[in-house]
Scaffold this active site. Structure first.
Site, PDB file in Angstrom:
ATOM      1  N   GLY A  16       0.801  -1.228   0.000  1.00 24.95           N
ATOM      2  CA  GLY A  16       0.000   0.000   0.000  1.00 24.95           C
ATOM      3  C   GLY A  16       0.831   1.274   0.000  1.00 24.95           C
ATOM      4  O   GLY A  16       0.360   2.332   0.402  1.00 24.95           O
ATOM      5  N   GLY A  18       2.326   2.495  -2.774  1.00 24.45           N
ATOM      6  CA  GLY A  18       2.355   3.119  -4.095  1.00 24.45           C
ATOM      7  C   GLY A  18       3.259   2.451  -5.116  1.00 24.45           C
ATOM      8  O   GLY A  18       3.839   3.122  -5.970  1.00 24.45           O
ATOM      9  N   GLY A  20       2.226   0.561  -7.518  1.00 23.53           N
ATOM     10  CA  GLY A  20       1.535   0.716  -8.803  1.00 23.53           C
ATOM     11  C   GLY A  20       1.797   2.085  -9.410  1.00 23.53           C
ATOM     12  O   GLY A  20       2.058   2.207 -10.610  1.00 23.53           O
ATOM     13  N   GLY A 361     -22.339  -1.405  -9.227  1.00 23.50           N
ATOM     14  CA  GLY A 361     -22.498  -2.215  -8.025  1.00 23.50           C
ATOM     15  C   GLY A 361     -23.303  -3.471  -8.303  1.00 23.50           C
ATOM     16  O   GLY A 361     -23.783  -3.691  -9.418  1.00 23.50           O
ATOM     17  N   CYS A 388     -23.388   2.120 -14.916  1.00 24.24           N
ATOM     18  CA  CYS A 388     -23.774   0.706 -14.890  1.00 24.24           C
ATOM     19  C   CYS A 388     -24.963   0.487 -13.950  1.00 24.24           C
ATOM     20  O   CYS A 388     -26.085   0.776 -14.328  1.00 24.24           O
ATOM     21  CB  CYS A 388     -22.557  -0.160 -14.557  1.00 24.24           C
ATOM     22  SG  CYS A 388     -22.750  -1.832 -15.204  1.00 24.24           S
ATOM     23  N   HIS A 519     -18.884   1.356 -18.498  1.00 24.83           N
ATOM     24  CA  HIS A 519     -18.082   2.044 -17.479  1.00 24.83           C
ATOM     25  C   HIS A 519     -17.137   3.046 -18.139  1.00 24.83           C
ATOM     26  O   HIS A 519     -15.988   2.696 -18.435  1.00 24.83           O
ATOM     27  CB  HIS A 519     -17.255   1.022 -16.692  1.00 24.83           C
ATOM     28  CG  HIS A 519     -18.063   0.152 -15.788  1.00 24.83           C
ATOM     29  ND1 HIS A 519     -18.353   0.497 -14.496  1.00 24.83           N
ATOM     30  CD2 HIS A 519     -18.665  -1.036 -16.006  1.00 24.83           C
ATOM     31  CE1 HIS A 519     -19.085  -0.449 -13.938  1.00 24.83           C
ATOM     32  NE2 HIS A 519     -19.297  -1.394 -14.836  1.00 24.83           N
ATOM     33  N   GLU A 521     -15.508   5.293 -16.860  1.00 22.96           N
ATOM     34  CA  GLU A 521     -14.344   5.598 -16.007  1.00 22.96           C
ATOM     35  C   GLU A 521     -13.107   4.800 -16.403  1.00 22.96           C
ATOM     36  O   GLU A 521     -11.980   5.232 -16.169  1.00 22.96           O
ATOM     37  CB  GLU A 521     -14.680   5.369 -14.528  1.00 22.96           C
ATOM     38  CG  GLU A 521     -14.900   3.916 -14.094  1.00 22.96           C
ATOM     39  CD  GLU A 521     -16.357   3.442 -14.219  1.00 22.96           C
ATOM     40  OE1 GLU A 521     -17.094   4.014 -15.056  1.00 22.96           O
ATOM     41  OE2 GLU A 521     -16.748   2.510 -13.493  1.00 22.96           O
TER      42      GLU A 521
HETATM   43  N1  GLN Z   1     -25.260  -5.570 -11.107  1.00 21.69           N
HETATM   44  C1  GLN Z   1     -25.478  -5.020 -12.394  1.00 21.69           C
HETATM   45  C2  GLN Z   1     -25.355  -6.053 -13.495  1.00 21.69           C
HETATM   46  O1  GLN Z   1     -24.783  -7.088 -13.299  1.00 21.69           O
HETATM   47  C3  GLN Z   1     -24.551  -3.850 -12.669  1.00 21.69           C
HETATM   48  C4  GLN Z   1     -23.117  -4.225 -12.739  1.00 21.69           C
HETATM   49  C5  GLN Z   1     -22.184  -3.075 -12.548  1.00 21.69           C
HETATM   50  O2  GLN Z   1     -22.564  -2.021 -12.034  1.00 21.69           O
HETATM   51  N2  GLN Z   1     -20.928  -3.250 -12.941  1.00 21.69           N
HETATM   52  O3  GLN Z   1     -25.841  -5.837 -14.589  1.00 21.69           O
END
Ligand code: GLN
Length: 546
Positions: A16, A18, A20, A361, A388, A519, A521
């Site tokens: 931890g 750093g 990376g 999530g 997502c 995503h 990000e």
């Molecule tokens: N749980 C949701 C799915 O499986 C969203 C996945 C996520 O946010 N990466 O579609």
């Protein structure tokens, strides 16, 4: 092409600190000297990839273009070096053993005893060479996860020893170590680093460079002490103090001549370093006009008394970068959505923020609180970005409150929901029934077509984009018409029009209310921030707080 060169980065004293970021910074420096550079992460876990690891155990799962689920450090490498890395650049103990056992079962070892040493390190080296060849890299930087002295990473250190023994002039070893200042003593202590250097010696390796991480810069006396006891020239002890931002690290290392030290060690020609583009970005991070308060609402991951924001590292970095490009410094608050379930009056606190973001999530914890926060953002016209799961819940919120589907839900939370506006993708059903979870989601890069004139289109300023995914559920095609009739716009779709990739409200209805099934990000980089993050932050900046 000349003989490829390798730099192995190992950790001393503790994790931890750093490693990376050090690998990423070394990569950036060598790249800006004109060397083709790639970076590999080795994790000592038995897990075959990072996809099955709980975020509290491992932090963010980063997804590569080709869909490989790996450690968050790969995200740092991509961001600092501005490259897209392939799955060949990530390996775990599990992956290495899986391949050796597969080959043994296929009689590919020709009946000989297959041994941990040398067969496992040889497979490690085969994989490192493969990644080097794929990238056509002059210099391959390899980060070995964990800390020297752990049993877990011994086979990887043995691989380094074997390579160094074969190509002594083409391999350099960098140890990132920690030099503490215990508060009771008030003095910087080098002994733990000396022990780490000796542990490295005991596996047949000698550090060529020591990056000494400490709260403050090392004084000359400590540098000399480390040099003498760790057996390296003083110039090869590099001071790596805590810095305001990780983006300062390549510039700081370069001030100490780290790039030239490494190229000299590897017998490469000395070349100028051109960090000007990087420097221009770092400059932006230093002079923001003001702070921008962003609420990141989600379920929070606790480890004992500590909240692990590492789980959202790519989101955090994407927000920060987009902020700097908009002349503001995002100040992020991590808000636990379960709080809103316990006490909906707390929602009013959201009004103090400039924008709300719900990250990706899984599962049911905190989702009703998320719906309340999204509803708050929609009704109070606060800029909202959903990633997502954050897009799926945007859709559910809209279905419940605007499309007359009061009991809309996702099949992930309620298999028997009367209105599963988010449903399992058809090709995922069998995988879930068979409990075939590892590496089986819809993963990696897929194209997305953008609706001309939409908020998303305006942000991207093009009609098509490619984005990285990681999900099993999708907007249920049966509800699209109903949702559209109620005013929700699907402004990004798969080229066949089947999959809804972006949902948004038109500008006339809301300053910025948008969610992505992918995503973004994962593709945001310091030198090329993601257009949707830039647009979200811009809307938040222009927003007058309610
Ligand atoms: N749980 C949701 C799915 O499986 C969203 C996945 C996520 O946010 N990466 O579609």
């Amino acid at each position: 092409m000349q003989q490829p060169k390798y730099i192995f980065v190992v950790g001393g004293v503790m994790s931890g600190i750093g490693k990376g970021v050090s690998v990423s910074s070394i990569g950036r420096i060598l790249q800006s000297k004109g060397f083709k550079t790639t970076a590999i992460k080795i994790d000592p876990y038995i897990n075959v990839d990072a996809g099955t690891m709980n975020p509290t155990e491992h932090g963010e799962v980063f997804v590569l273009d080709d869909g490989y689920e790996c450690d968050q450090d790969m995200g740092n490498y991509e961001r600092f070096m501005g490259v897209d890395l392939p799955e060949a650049n990530y390996l775990t103990t599990g992956r290495v053993y899986q391949e050796v056992i597969r080959r043994e079962r296929n009689l590919e070892y020709g009946g000989k005893n297959v041994e941990v040493v040398p067969d496992i390190p040889l497979e490690v080296l085969r994989r490192i060479t493969l990644a080097q060849q794929k990238a056509g890299a002059d210099i391959t930087i390899v980060e070995i996860g964990g800390t020297i002295g752990e049993y877990q990473n011994i086979i990887f250190l043995e691989a380094v020893r074997m390579l160094k023994q074969k190509y002594p002039r083409d391999v350099a070893v960098v140890m990132v170590s920690y030099v503490p200042i215990p508060s009771t003593i008030g003095e910087m202590k080098t002994k733990p680093t000396q022990y780490a250097a000796r542990s490295l010696n005991s596996v047949g390796l000698q550090a060529d460079v020591i990056l000494a991480r400490a709260p403050v810069p090392l004084d000359q006396k400590r540098k000399e002490k480390i040099a003498i006891f760790c057996n390296i020239p003083t110039e090869q002890v590099i001071s790596a103090p805590d810095v305001e931002s990780i983006y300062d690290v390549p510039i700081n290392y370069e001030k100490d001549g780290l790039g030239d030290i490494l190229t000299n060690l590897l017998g490469l020609p000395s070349r100028d370093t051109d960090l000007s583009a990087w420097q221009a970005f770092v400059q932006k991070t230093k002079s923001p006009e003001r702070e921008l308060e962003i609420a990141v609402v989600g379920k929070y991951f606790k480890s004992g008394d500590y909240v692990l924001s590492d789980v959202y590292i790519s989101v955090i970095e994407a927000l920060k970068t987009a902020g700097y490009y908009n002349g503001v410094k995002p100040k992020l608050s991590y808000l636990d959505s379960e709080e809103y379930e316990r006490d909906p009056n707390k929602l009013e606190d959201l009004a103090h923020y400039d924008g709300i973001l719900v990250p990706g999530g899984f599962g049911s914890r905190g989702v009703e609180g998320i719906v309340l926060a999204i509803q708050f953002a929609r009704e109070h016209k606060m800029p909202y970005l959903g990633l997502c799961y954050g897009m799926q819940w945007l859709t559910i919120e809209y279905a419940r409150h605007m499309a007359g589907l009061a009991d809309a839900n996702t099949a992930e939370v309620d298999k028997n929901a009367p209105h599963p506006v988010i449903d399992v993708m058809p090709d995922q059903v069998e995988k879930l029934t068979k409990q075939d979870y590892g590496g089986t989601m819809r993963l990696g890069t897929y194209p997305c077509e953008l609706k001309v004139g939409s908020v998303a289109y305006e942000a991207y300023n093009r009609e098509k984009t490619d984005e990285r995914h990681r999900h099993r559920y999708e907007v249920n095609p049966e509800y699209i018409e109903k949702l559209e009739a109620a005013g929700l716009v699907f402004s990004g779709k798969s080229p066949d029009g089947r999959l809804m990739e972006i949902a948004e409200l038109p500008k006339s209805e809301h300053p910025f209310f948008l969610g992505t099934q992918f995503h973004p990000e994962f593709l945001s980089r310091p030198l090329s921030p993601h257009p949707l993050f830039v647009a979200f932050v811009k809307a938040a900046k222009e927003q007058k707080k309610v």
